[in-house]
Enzyme design. Structure first.
Site, PDB file in Angstrom:
ATOM      1  N   ASP A 122       0.821  -1.210   0.000  1.00 34.64           N
ATOM      2  CA  ASP A 122       0.000   0.000   0.000  1.00 34.64           C
ATOM      3  C   ASP A 122       0.850   1.252   0.000  1.00 34.64           C
ATOM      4  O   ASP A 122       2.071   1.185   0.186  1.00 34.64           O
ATOM      5  CB  ASP A 122      -0.949  -0.007   1.216  1.00 34.64           C
ATOM      6  CG  ASP A 122      -0.303  -0.591   2.465  1.00 34.64           C
ATOM      7  OD1 ASP A 122       0.919  -0.485   2.603  1.00 34.64           O
ATOM      8  OD2 ASP A 122      -1.031  -1.155   3.294  1.00 34.64           O
ATOM      9  N   ASN A 126      -7.767  -2.960  14.252  1.00 37.30           N
ATOM     10  CA  ASN A 126      -9.156  -3.220  13.857  1.00 37.30           C
ATOM     11  C   ASN A 126      -9.263  -4.419  12.903  1.00 37.30           C
ATOM     12  O   ASN A 126     -10.311  -4.657  12.319  1.00 37.30           O
ATOM     13  CB  ASN A 126      -9.787  -1.978  13.216  1.00 37.30           C
ATOM     14  CG  ASN A 126      -9.084  -1.563  11.924  1.00 37.30           C
ATOM     15  OD1 ASN A 126      -8.175  -2.248  11.465  1.00 37.30           O
ATOM     16  ND2 ASN A 126      -9.507  -0.455  11.349  1.00 37.30           N
ATOM     17  N   HIS A 148      -7.432  -4.928  10.090  1.00 37.00           N
ATOM     18  CA  HIS A 148      -7.129  -4.724   8.664  1.00 37.00           C
ATOM     19  C   HIS A 148      -5.825  -5.409   8.267  1.00 37.00           C
ATOM     20  O   HIS A 148      -4.935  -5.596   9.092  1.00 37.00           O
ATOM     21  CB  HIS A 148      -7.114  -3.233   8.285  1.00 37.00           C
ATOM     22  CG  HIS A 148      -5.958  -2.434   8.796  1.00 37.00           C
ATOM     23  ND1 HIS A 148      -6.099  -1.177   9.336  1.00 37.00           N
ATOM     24  CD2 HIS A 148      -4.614  -2.676   8.843  1.00 37.00           C
ATOM     25  CE1 HIS A 148      -4.915  -0.697   9.669  1.00 37.00           C
ATOM     26  NE2 HIS A 148      -3.991  -1.592   9.387  1.00 37.00           N
ATOM     27  N   GLU A 176      -9.746  -1.870   5.335  1.00 37.96           N
ATOM     28  CA  GLU A 176     -10.404  -1.609   6.607  1.00 37.96           C
ATOM     29  C   GLU A 176     -11.667  -2.477   6.725  1.00 37.96           C
ATOM     30  O   GLU A 176     -12.138  -3.032   5.724  1.00 37.96           O
ATOM     31  CB  GLU A 176     -10.778  -0.116   6.680  1.00 37.96           C
ATOM     32  CG  GLU A 176      -9.580   0.833   6.625  1.00 37.96           C
ATOM     33  CD  GLU A 176      -8.814   0.936   7.953  1.00 37.96           C
ATOM     34  OE1 GLU A 176      -8.570  -0.086   8.606  1.00 37.96           O
ATOM     35  OE2 GLU A 176      -8.449   2.072   8.313  1.00 37.96           O
TER      36      GLU A 176
HETATM   37  C1  F6R Z   1       1.344  -1.566   6.129  1.00 41.57           C
HETATM   38  C2  F6R Z   1       0.109  -2.299   6.234  1.00 41.57           C
HETATM   39  C3  F6R Z   1      -0.711  -2.293   7.474  1.00 41.57           C
HETATM   40  C4  F6R Z   1       0.090  -2.561   8.746  1.00 41.57           C
HETATM   41  C5  F6R Z   1      -0.820  -2.493   9.958  1.00 41.57           C
HETATM   42  C6  F6R Z   1      -0.074  -2.708  11.243  1.00 41.57           C
HETATM   43  O1  F6R Z   1       1.921  -1.770   4.850  1.00 41.57           O
HETATM   44  O2  F6R Z   1      -0.274  -2.856   5.280  1.00 41.57           O
HETATM   45  O3  F6R Z   1      -1.697  -3.287   7.364  1.00 41.57           O
HETATM   46  O4  F6R Z   1       0.693  -3.809   8.668  1.00 41.57           O
HETATM   47  O5  F6R Z   1      -1.446  -1.241   9.990  1.00 41.57           O
HETATM   48  O6  F6R Z   1       0.800  -1.646  11.455  1.00 41.57           O
HETATM   49  P1  F6R Z   1       1.944  -1.751  12.544  1.00 41.57           P
HETATM   50  O7  F6R Z   1       2.803  -2.887  12.116  1.00 41.57           O
HETATM   51  O8  F6R Z   1       2.674  -0.446  12.455  1.00 41.57           O
HETATM   52  O9  F6R Z   1       1.271  -1.999  13.840  1.00 41.57           O
END
Ligand code: F6R
Length: 250
Positions: A63, A130, A132, A137
């Site tokens: 992303d 959450n 994702h 989301e």
């Molecule tokens: C980032 C991504 C997100 C993160 C998720 C957890 O490329 O795709 O899904 O993996 O938001 O973020 P952290 O690891 O910072 O807790």
């Protein structure tokens, strides 16, 4: 789905990537955020000290924030260069174009690019509080493709720690869809800490549901969830998963 509960998830994650690369993998799917950081550090160490080579391997990111140039310290294109890809001999590193005027066309083009160079051999994933994965989301279609999405306030709040304020966290992202992610041959999700325990419990033991996008791993033919004891603390069957892993056939 294999659930691996260990003290050092980064070692298991690095083993998964290293085995894939040594076995001829040509495309790795890379996540950003804090969860895979120790895995990247360990892979860089193995590259420097043990000769692990990524030659012939290309990468695709999950992303990108809309509106952040790739020079911005929090753009995911920059993040992955700083934290991993600039430190190993990997080939092309692809990411969605977050600076385009036409995010719909950019998302379609990125999905086509992944189809063209894919399938992704191993897709590394983190998980949001959450549930994702990527930036799919809750309520994301389980077969969605790469597209522009609006981040929830919860996710912007979670990510505000990387920015000077909540308001600086972009509201929109281009993310691989759940269908795009599931085209990968192997999904490897890493999570650590109590803050991820609820999301992990819902993803692993809850219903397969768009309300918890990470639950799509239950449906994938080859998914590995690599977590520490804190992230596993709300799993009802943690002891069973430990038993299965300890007795895994060679
Ligand atoms: C980032 C991504 C997100 C993160 C998720 C957890 O490329 O795709 O899904 O993996 O938001 O973020 P952290 O690891 O910072 O807790």
């Amino acid at each position: 789905m294999e659930i691996v509960i260990v003290d050092h998830p980064e070692q298991v994650m690095a083993d998964i990537i290293a085995n894939a690369v040594r076995g001829g993998a040509s495309v790795l799917g890379l996540a950003t955020g804090s969860s895979p950081l120790r895995t990247y550090t360990e892979l860089i160490r193995r590259h420097r000290e043990e000769g692990l080579s990524f030659a012939g391997v290309d990468a695709v990111l999950l992303d990108e924030y809309v509106g952040l140039p790739t020079t911005h310290p929090e753009s995911y294109a920059r993040f992955i260069r700083d934290k991993f890809t600039d430190h190993v001999d990997i080939g092309e590193v692809n990411s969605p174009d977050g600076m385009t005027d036409d995010s719909i066309a950019a998302a379609d083009a990125y999905d086509d690019l992944i189809k063209g160079i894919g399938p992704v051999d191993v897709q590394i994933l983190g998980i949001g509080s959450n549930g994702h994965i990527g930036f799919n989301e809750p309520s994301s279609s389980l077969t969605s493709r790469t597209r522009i999405k609006t981040l929830t306030a919860e996710t912007r709040n979670d990510n505000a720690r990387f920015f000077d304020s909540f308001d600086e966290v972009p509201q929109h992202v281009i993310t691989q869809g759940l269908g795009t992610i599931c085209d990968a041959k192997h999904l490897a999700l890493v999570a650590t800490g109590e803050g991820k325990a609820d999301a992990i419990a819902r993803a692993v033991e809850g219903p397969l549901s768009a309300s918890c996008p990470a639950s799509i791993l239950q449906w994938h033919p080859r998914a590995t969830v690599v977590i520490d004891n804190a992230a596993a603390s709300k799993l009802k069957d943690a002891e069973y998963y430990k038993y299965v892993y300890a007795n895994k056939p060679r």
